[in-house]
Design a protein around this motif. Structure first.
Motif, PDB file in Angstrom:
ATOM      1  N   TYR A 119      -1.439  -4.187   1.408  1.00  0.00           N
ATOM      2  CA  TYR A 119      -0.788  -3.047   1.115  1.00  0.00           C
ATOM      3  C   TYR A 119      -1.080  -1.800   1.913  1.00  0.00           C
ATOM      4  O   TYR A 119      -1.363  -1.810   3.052  1.00  0.00           O
ATOM      5  CB  TYR A 119      -0.616  -2.638  -0.349  1.00  0.00           C
ATOM      6  CG  TYR A 119       0.223  -3.992  -1.178  1.00  0.00           C
ATOM      7  CD1 TYR A 119       1.420  -4.098  -0.964  1.00  0.00           C
ATOM      8  CD2 TYR A 119      -0.861  -4.908  -2.095  1.00  0.00           C
ATOM      9  CE1 TYR A 119       1.894  -5.228  -1.675  1.00  0.00           C
ATOM     10  CE2 TYR A 119      -0.366  -5.765  -2.718  1.00  0.00           C
ATOM     11  CZ  TYR A 119       1.272  -6.194  -2.596  1.00  0.00           C
ATOM     12  OH  TYR A 119       1.732  -7.108  -3.172  1.00  0.00           O
ATOM     13  N   CYS A 120      -1.400  -0.567   1.028  1.00  0.00           N
ATOM     14  CA  CYS A 120      -1.647   0.438   1.848  1.00  0.00           C
ATOM     15  C   CYS A 120      -3.362   0.930   1.696  1.00  0.00           C
ATOM     16  O   CYS A 120      -3.469   2.143   1.524  1.00  0.00           O
ATOM     17  CB  CYS A 120      -0.745   1.599   0.928  1.00  0.00           C
ATOM     18  SG  CYS A 120       0.937   1.488   1.325  1.00  0.00           S
ATOM     19  N   ASP A 145      11.410  -2.969   1.287  1.00  0.00           N
ATOM     20  CA  ASP A 145      11.805  -4.449   1.207  1.00  0.00           C
ATOM     21  C   ASP A 145      11.588  -4.798  -0.494  1.00  0.00           C
ATOM     22  O   ASP A 145      10.672  -4.540  -1.109  1.00  0.00           O
ATOM     23  CB  ASP A 145      10.745  -5.267   1.971  1.00  0.00           C
ATOM     24  CG  ASP A 145      11.040  -6.969   1.577  1.00  0.00           C
ATOM     25  OD1 ASP A 145      10.366  -7.366   0.642  1.00  0.00           O
ATOM     26  OD2 ASP A 145      11.794  -7.440   2.511  1.00  0.00           O
ATOM     27  N   ASP A 146      12.752  -5.418  -0.969  1.00  0.00           N
ATOM     28  CA  ASP A 146      12.813  -5.673  -2.251  1.00  0.00           C
ATOM     29  C   ASP A 146      11.816  -6.548  -2.961  1.00  0.00           C
ATOM     30  O   ASP A 146      11.115  -6.137  -3.909  1.00  0.00           O
ATOM     31  CB  ASP A 146      13.958  -6.157  -2.650  1.00  0.00           C
ATOM     32  CG  ASP A 146      15.473  -5.255  -2.591  1.00  0.00           C
ATOM     33  OD1 ASP A 146      15.102  -3.899  -2.465  1.00  0.00           O
ATOM     34  OD2 ASP A 146      16.459  -5.602  -2.294  1.00  0.00           O
ATOM     35  N   GLU A 147      11.451  -7.589  -2.232  1.00  0.00           N
ATOM     36  CA  GLU A 147      10.545  -8.458  -2.808  1.00  0.00           C
ATOM     37  C   GLU A 147       9.253  -7.940  -2.558  1.00  0.00           C
ATOM     38  O   GLU A 147       8.321  -8.000  -3.589  1.00  0.00           O
ATOM     39  CB  GLU A 147      10.570  -9.937  -2.000  1.00  0.00           C
ATOM     40  CG  GLU A 147       9.425 -10.910  -2.195  1.00  0.00           C
ATOM     41  CD  GLU A 147       9.525 -12.218  -1.693  1.00  0.00           C
ATOM     42  OE1 GLU A 147       8.931 -13.157  -1.724  1.00  0.00           O
ATOM     43  OE2 GLU A 147      10.606 -12.184  -0.613  1.00  0.00           O
ATOM     44  N   ALA A 148       8.785  -7.197  -1.532  1.00  0.00           N
ATOM     45  CA  ALA A 148       7.477  -6.949  -1.342  1.00  0.00           C
ATOM     46  C   ALA A 148       7.260  -5.479  -2.154  1.00  0.00           C
ATOM     47  O   ALA A 148       6.037  -5.381  -2.962  1.00  0.00           O
ATOM     48  CB  ALA A 148       7.174  -6.174   0.047  1.00  0.00           C
ATOM     49  N   ARG A 149       8.323  -4.716  -2.547  1.00  0.00           N
ATOM     50  CA  ARG A 149       8.092  -3.827  -3.534  1.00  0.00           C
ATOM     51  C   ARG A 149       8.339  -4.348  -4.661  1.00  0.00           C
ATOM     52  O   ARG A 149       7.137  -3.797  -5.529  1.00  0.00           O
ATOM     53  CB  ARG A 149       9.336  -2.831  -3.339  1.00  0.00           C
ATOM     54  CG  ARG A 149       9.403  -1.631  -4.184  1.00  0.00           C
ATOM     55  CD  ARG A 149      10.577  -0.687  -3.957  1.00  0.00           C
ATOM     56  NE  ARG A 149      10.383   0.573  -4.880  1.00  0.00           N
ATOM     57  CZ  ARG A 149      11.229   1.524  -4.421  1.00  0.00           C
ATOM     58  NH1 ARG A 149      12.234   1.553  -3.780  1.00  0.00           N
ATOM     59  NH2 ARG A 149      11.330   2.549  -5.409  1.00  0.00           N
ATOM     60  N   GLU A 150       8.616  -5.292  -5.186  1.00  0.00           N
ATOM     61  CA  GLU A 150       8.302  -6.054  -6.569  1.00  0.00           C
ATOM     62  C   GLU A 150       6.902  -6.610  -6.844  1.00  0.00           C
ATOM     63  O   GLU A 150       6.276  -6.142  -7.703  1.00  0.00           O
ATOM     64  CB  GLU A 150       9.683  -7.134  -6.896  1.00  0.00           C
ATOM     65  CG  GLU A 150       9.264  -7.717  -8.216  1.00  0.00           C
ATOM     66  CD  GLU A 150      10.365  -8.996  -8.289  1.00  0.00           C
ATOM     67  OE1 GLU A 150      10.201  -9.721  -9.097  1.00  0.00           O
ATOM     68  OE2 GLU A 150      11.095  -8.995  -7.283  1.00  0.00           O
ATOM     69  N   ASP A 151       6.476  -6.964  -5.741  1.00  0.00           N
ATOM     70  CA  ASP A 151       5.060  -7.583  -5.828  1.00  0.00           C
ATOM     71  C   ASP A 151       4.046  -6.360  -5.762  1.00  0.00           C
ATOM     72  O   ASP A 151       3.129  -6.233  -6.731  1.00  0.00           O
ATOM     73  CB  ASP A 151       4.799  -8.337  -4.332  1.00  0.00           C
ATOM     74  CG  ASP A 151       5.404  -9.806  -4.494  1.00  0.00           C
ATOM     75  OD1 ASP A 151       5.977  -9.946  -5.565  1.00  0.00           O
ATOM     76  OD2 ASP A 151       5.334 -10.134  -3.363  1.00  0.00           O
ATOM     77  N   TYR A 152       4.482  -5.226  -5.001  1.00  0.00           N
ATOM     78  CA  TYR A 152       3.625  -4.040  -5.321  1.00  0.00           C
ATOM     79  C   TYR A 152       3.392  -3.205  -6.507  1.00  0.00           C
ATOM     80  O   TYR A 152       2.697  -2.905  -7.129  1.00  0.00           O
ATOM     81  CB  TYR A 152       4.040  -3.118  -4.089  1.00  0.00           C
ATOM     82  CG  TYR A 152       3.105  -2.008  -4.067  1.00  0.00           C
ATOM     83  CD1 TYR A 152       1.595  -1.924  -3.616  1.00  0.00           C
ATOM     84  CD2 TYR A 152       3.444  -0.605  -4.252  1.00  0.00           C
ATOM     85  CE1 TYR A 152       0.827  -0.910  -3.593  1.00  0.00           C
ATOM     86  CE2 TYR A 152       2.724   0.525  -4.372  1.00  0.00           C
ATOM     87  CZ  TYR A 152       1.446   0.366  -3.875  1.00  0.00           C
ATOM     88  OH  TYR A 152       0.769   1.512  -3.932  1.00  0.00           O
ATOM     89  N   ASP A 153       4.648  -3.306  -7.082  1.00  0.00           N
ATOM     90  CA  ASP A 153       4.729  -2.540  -8.436  1.00  0.00           C
ATOM     91  C   ASP A 153       4.205  -3.537  -9.461  1.00  0.00           C
ATOM     92  O   ASP A 153       3.670  -2.911 -10.444  1.00  0.00           O
ATOM     93  CB  ASP A 153       6.287  -2.279  -8.668  1.00  0.00           C
ATOM     94  CG  ASP A 153       7.110  -1.345  -8.031  1.00  0.00           C
ATOM     95  OD1 ASP A 153       6.336  -0.517  -7.306  1.00  0.00           O
ATOM     96  OD2 ASP A 153       8.041  -1.467  -7.939  1.00  0.00           O
ATOM     97  N   TYR A 154       4.359  -4.743  -9.433  1.00  0.00           N
ATOM     98  CA  TYR A 154       3.676  -5.585 -10.340  1.00  0.00           C
ATOM     99  C   TYR A 154       2.077  -5.217 -10.212  1.00  0.00           C
ATOM    100  O   TYR A 154       1.415  -5.535 -11.190  1.00  0.00           O
ATOM    101  CB  TYR A 154       3.984  -7.293  -9.884  1.00  0.00           C
ATOM    102  CG  TYR A 154       3.491  -7.937 -11.240  1.00  0.00           C
ATOM    103  CD1 TYR A 154       4.090  -8.475 -12.086  1.00  0.00           C
ATOM    104  CD2 TYR A 154       2.184  -8.465 -10.931  1.00  0.00           C
ATOM    105  CE1 TYR A 154       3.635  -9.305 -13.188  1.00  0.00           C
ATOM    106  CE2 TYR A 154       1.566  -9.680 -11.882  1.00  0.00           C
ATOM    107  CZ  TYR A 154       2.516  -9.853 -12.949  1.00  0.00           C
ATOM    108  OH  TYR A 154       2.039 -10.757 -13.910  1.00  0.00           O
ATOM    109  N   MET A 155       1.556  -5.238  -9.043  1.00  0.00           N
ATOM    110  CA  MET A 155       0.113  -5.031  -8.901  1.00  0.00           C
ATOM    111  C   MET A 155      -0.507  -3.685  -9.510  1.00  0.00           C
ATOM    112  O   MET A 155      -1.419  -3.542 -10.016  1.00  0.00           O
ATOM    113  CB  MET A 155      -0.345  -5.016  -7.218  1.00  0.00           C
ATOM    114  CG  MET A 155      -1.862  -5.079  -7.049  1.00  0.00           C
ATOM    115  SD  MET A 155      -2.145  -4.261  -5.314  1.00  0.00           S
ATOM    116  CE  MET A 155      -1.450  -2.564  -5.505  1.00  0.00           C
TER     117      MET A 155
END
Length: 333
Positions: A25-26, A87-97
């Motif tokens: 990620y960042c 990106d919806d999928e990438a943002r969902e994974d990042y929020d979950y993290m």
């Protein structure tokens, strides 16, 4: 040894995932903080925020090498944050993290899967896969059918029948005047073509070597699957009602079906049997379970006795007893 190779392969594949989930990620920064937005920001907010922040820190605005290098690193982080949050999928994974930092391995897997998985529509992948399987099925069907034709053409019994039928239809002639001007190779080639034609038209080839049809193609099978499922359910309910509840006697088709199931044969395998063999099964009433079990026991016993009397099988048994598994020999020749 193979276990070590598997473990080594997994380590190589996941070596990038073993460092830290933030690397996907960042880094150590928060993607939302980099773009100066909150988690409630929309895609349009993300786009506007990226343009605003990136315009202030673009590397082209700096002349000093050190400042330019720092600006390039920051701009890379900003671009990464923008790519993730839009990106919806990438943002969902990042929020979950962010919400579940304790689930380290799951977060690593989700991030690795997203990065490594091919960005191709799954529907396209499925369509191409099914198409390839369909082509292989159709080609394989024609190869087996061609093998069956060649087999019948080479077996004397079928070949003589085909030659006789070809002569009756005028495809083959023994008159020399009609073959005048043709070489032996041409006459032989025409004869083989006539034999093949007769076998294809007259010979009833059934089972796995039958001529392929559109029903053998996976695309067609999937298209007709709902219809065939309903058809099977209707057949099954009719069977239960007619034979289990109403106790009607079995017909020839039903008897053959039960015999095939008792023998554990597929529809194609059973259909490839000679008609005389199936008639013999019906005569022996092998659809009755007890009679089938008795018949099979007799067949197994006959096979055992036949093997016991076979010279080749006796030699094999002697070899197995003297030189079979479990014995180790050293040959220094």
């Amino acid at each position: 040894m193979w276990r070590l190779l598997v473990i080594y392969s997994l380590c190589v594949v996941f070596q990038g995932a073993n460092a830290s989930v933030e690397d996907y990620y960042c880094g150590e920064s928060n993607c939302y903080d980099l773009l100066e937005i909150t988690r409630e920001a929309t895609k349009q907010d993300v786009k506007r925020a990226f343009r605003a922040v990136a315009s202030k820190t673009h590397p082209d605005k700096f002349q000093d090498p050190e400042e330019k290098k720092l600006a390039e690193e920051r701009f890379r982080l900003l671009s990464t944050a923008y790519d993730i949050l839009r990106d919806d999928e990438a943002r969902e994974d990042y929020d979950y993290m962010l919400d579940h930092p304790e689930e380290f391995y799951r977060n690593v897997y989700r991030a690795w899967r997203r990065r490594m998985a091919p960005h191709v529509d799954v529907r396209i992948v499925l369509a191409v896969t099914i198409s390839l399987i369909s082509l292989v099925q159709y080609y394989n069907g024609w190869v087996k059918y061609d093998e069956a034709i060649k087999y019948f053409s080479s077996v004397p019994k079928y070949r003589l029948q085909a030659i006789e039928l070809a002569k009756q239809e005028g495809l083959i002639t023994g008159e020399k005047r009609k073959q005048k001007g043709k070489s032996k190779e041409e006459i032989k080639e025409n004869e083989e073509k006539a034999i093949r034609y007769v076998i294809e038209q007259k010979m009833d080839i059934r089972g796995v070597y039958a001529k392929p049809t559109y029903k053998d193609i996976l695309w067609v099978q999937l298209a007709f699957l709902p219809y065939w499922s309903v058809q099977y359910m209707a057949w099954y309910l009719r069977w239960v009602w007619k034979f289990n509840i109403m106790k009607h006697p079995y017909g020839v088709e039903e008897k053959n079906y039960i015999i095939r199931k008792n023998m554990g044969m597929s529809h194609g395998q059973y259909e490839s049997l000679e008609d005389e063999v199936k008639e013999d099964y019906l005569r022996l009433e092998l659809w009755v379970k007890d009679k089938y079990v008795a018949w099979k026991s007799e067949r197994d016993e006959e096979m055992r006795l036949r093997k016991a009397e076979s010279g080749r099988y006796k030699s094999y048994r002697r070899w197995l007893k003297a030189n079979g598994p479990g014995r180790i020999y050293f040959d220094d020749s």
